[in-house]
Write an enzyme that holds these catalytic residues in place. Structure first.
Site, PDB file in Angstrom:
ATOM      1  N   GLU A  54      29.722 -24.646 -38.596  1.00 45.72           N
ATOM      2  CA  GLU A  54      29.926 -24.329 -40.017  1.00 45.72           C
ATOM      3  C   GLU A  54      30.316 -25.552 -40.833  1.00 45.72           C
ATOM      4  O   GLU A  54      30.137 -25.576 -42.053  1.00 45.72           O
ATOM      5  CB  GLU A  54      31.054 -23.286 -40.179  1.00 45.72           C
ATOM      6  CG  GLU A  54      30.695 -21.898 -39.721  1.00 45.72           C
ATOM      7  CD  GLU A  54      31.870 -20.921 -39.848  1.00 45.72           C
ATOM      8  OE1 GLU A  54      31.636 -19.729 -39.685  1.00 45.72           O
ATOM      9  OE2 GLU A  54      33.015 -21.348 -40.106  1.00 45.72           O
ATOM     10  N   HIS A 101      28.369 -13.705 -42.808  1.00 48.42           N
ATOM     11  CA  HIS A 101      28.509 -13.444 -41.369  1.00 48.42           C
ATOM     12  C   HIS A 101      27.845 -12.114 -41.015  1.00 48.42           C
ATOM     13  O   HIS A 101      28.524 -11.154 -40.650  1.00 48.42           O
ATOM     14  CB  HIS A 101      29.980 -13.401 -40.986  1.00 48.42           C
ATOM     15  CG  HIS A 101      30.741 -14.648 -41.341  1.00 48.42           C
ATOM     16  ND1 HIS A 101      31.152 -14.929 -42.625  1.00 48.42           N
ATOM     17  CD2 HIS A 101      31.152 -15.695 -40.587  1.00 48.42           C
ATOM     18  CE1 HIS A 101      31.796 -16.085 -42.629  1.00 48.42           C
ATOM     19  NE2 HIS A 101      31.804 -16.569 -41.413  1.00 48.42           N
ATOM     20  N   HIS A 138      37.685 -20.484 -43.515  1.00 42.01           N
ATOM     21  CA  HIS A 138      37.640 -19.180 -44.187  1.00 42.01           C
ATOM     22  C   HIS A 138      37.826 -18.010 -43.203  1.00 42.01           C
ATOM     23  O   HIS A 138      37.178 -16.978 -43.296  1.00 42.01           O
ATOM     24  CB  HIS A 138      36.368 -19.039 -45.025  1.00 42.01           C
ATOM     25  CG  HIS A 138      35.080 -19.167 -44.253  1.00 42.01           C
ATOM     26  ND1 HIS A 138      33.944 -19.717 -44.781  1.00 42.01           N
ATOM     27  CD2 HIS A 138      34.738 -18.798 -43.001  1.00 42.01           C
ATOM     28  CE1 HIS A 138      32.969 -19.682 -43.892  1.00 42.01           C
ATOM     29  NE2 HIS A 138      33.422 -19.125 -42.806  1.00 42.01           N
ATOM     30  N   HIS A 180      35.898 -24.361 -33.662  1.00 42.71           N
ATOM     31  CA  HIS A 180      36.151 -23.042 -33.089  1.00 42.71           C
ATOM     32  C   HIS A 180      34.913 -22.514 -32.380  1.00 42.71           C
ATOM     33  O   HIS A 180      33.795 -22.870 -32.725  1.00 42.71           O
ATOM     34  CB  HIS A 180      36.664 -22.030 -34.113  1.00 42.71           C
ATOM     35  CG  HIS A 180      35.715 -21.619 -35.230  1.00 42.71           C
ATOM     36  ND1 HIS A 180      35.110 -22.510 -36.088  1.00 42.71           N
ATOM     37  CD2 HIS A 180      35.308 -20.398 -35.642  1.00 42.71           C
ATOM     38  CE1 HIS A 180      34.388 -21.845 -36.977  1.00 42.71           C
ATOM     39  NE2 HIS A 180      34.472 -20.557 -36.730  1.00 42.71           N
TER      40      HIS A 180
END
Lengths: 281, 135
Positions: free
Chosen positions: A240, A59, A12, A193
């Protein structure tokens, strides 16, 4: 009765949302990313889900350091796109499904998942980028969405095992809802990431491939992977991926893989995408 | 008993755990204030004065003023909160990330386009120097 028919999984990344919003999807850098979602757009248009349970993380947009729920389910009528610093994304408001959402909340709490419920919450790119990737740029989203926000900002997030078990509880809850609804569940975030520190930019294709394979074929063993393995091998933000286990937990043990896509990079991140269907008996 | 922190030997990485969150609470809440346009304007027109409104440590304030993101994280900042600062500066996540690695923006972009930073040599502290393993 409500029926949980399928699941979609996708990264996302905010830069993907910015590329869509600013008309850059045909640029050389972005083209390979968006071509990977052509199948999904056709597929979801054919599947016509009535409701999507959308597992994502905030976030530091709606939740700051004052309030950090591990699992939070949206039972409200409508959720607006959050202003993440440049104004809200130019996307439609997200319509909830309060009846099904309240049923899910009651069911899983009685099933020992003590989650938080919310009515009003602005949803950030974690939720709206997957909608854009799957549905493009419509005037209104074509289905209702139940947001399920998972804390992955403050360590530790819930374990993979707990996420997988929550998925199973959500499935039991969907199965016991009286209205005839086609329900999908989407897992978002990842893949490998790291956005911070001297190790920023870490990508681990081998880890990601293994994760995709096991998510499809052996989610039970994948759910046992400890946090430290995500942090070390998939990057501090790769953690995540535990959210994908919630969506997978809600699916049948045996699933049909309809589509898979993997691409490096989008901004700082490896893009991963899967579509799985339950086969009706 | 101290918190179990198996991630301390992961190189070039600060995990935002309970201890860091406590340390960085005011720094992170200051970052959240930049979500509002009027606060961004006030911050830009006088950074030091704006920071002085927050009960942050002097070291945290100085780290913000010099935009040292690695230092801000060491002092309890979390990247998703700190993102409000570089958004306020009009800098992308990728450019901000590059400043933490010792690479130039172009070098960092090139690394990402060619598959990202390899896990090889980057999994354990003993593999990696403090400045990062950009090779």
């Amino acid at each position: 009765m409500a029926r949980l028919s399928a699941s979609a999984f996708t990264s996302h990344i905010p830069a993907i949302g910015a590329a869509i919003d600013n008309g850059k999807t045909a640029e050389d850098y972005w083209k390979p990313v968006f071509s990977g979602y052509e199948f999904a757009k056709k597929w979801v248009a054919e599947q016509k889900p009535d409701v999507v349970i959308l597992v994502y993380n905030d976030h530091a947009s709606a939740f700051d350091s004052n309030l950090i729920p591990t699992f939070a389910l949206g039972i409200g009528e409508e959720f607006q796109p959050a202003d993440e610093g440049w104004g809200p994304r130019p996307v439609p408001n997200v319509e909830g499904h309060p009846q099904l959402a309240s049923h899910l909340a009651q069911s899983v709490i009685q099933d020992e998942f003590d989650l938080t419920v919310f009515n009003t919450l602005n949803v950030d790119h974690g939720l709206t980028v997957p909608l854009s990737l799957m549905f493009g740029q419509p005037d209104a989203w074509p289905c209702k969405v139940i947001p399920l926000a998972v804390n992955v900002v403050l360590y530790p997030p819930p374990s993979g095992k707990r996420c997988y078990a929550l998925g199973k509880a959500l499935r039991r809850a969907v199965d016991s809802f009286d209205e005839d609804l086609n329900v999908q569940i989407w897992g978002t975030g990842g893949m490998s990431h790291q956005l911070q520190g001297p190790r920023a930019g870490l990508i681990n294709k081998k880890f990601d491939m293994d994760f995709l394979d096991r998510l499809v074929k052996d989610p039970e063993s994948l759910s046992q992977v400890p946090h430290i393995d995500y942090v070390r091998y998939a990057g501090s933000e790769g953690i995540e991926l535990v959210m994908w286990l919630i969506a997978r937990g809600a699916m049948d043990e045996e699933v049909e893989e309809k589509h898979r896509f993997y691409h490096v990079p989008a901004s700082n991140t490896a893009v991963g995408h899967l579509i799985l269907e339950n086969n009706p008996a | 008993m101290a918190l179990d922190k198996p991630y301390l030997d992961v190189p070039g990485t600060t995990i935002f755990d309970a201890d860091m969150a406590r340390k960085g609470f005011h720094l992170n809440q200051y970052c959240m204030s930049l979500m509002k346009a009027e606060n961004r304007e006030r911050f830009k027109s006088g950074e030091r004065a704006y920071l002085d409104e927050w009960p942050m440590t002097e070291a945290q304030k100085e780290a913000v003023l010099i935009r040292d993101y690695n230092l801000m994280m060491k002092l309890g900042g979390n990247i998703y909160f700190l993102a409000k600062i570089f958004s306020c500066d009009g800098i992308s996540f990728q450019v901000a990330a590059s400043t933490m690695t010792g690479l130039t923006v172009d070098e960092y972009k090139e690394m990402m386009v060619t598959g990202g930073r390899s896990p090889e040599g980057n999994l354990y502290k003993s593999d990696m120097t403090e400045e990062g393993n950009n090779g």
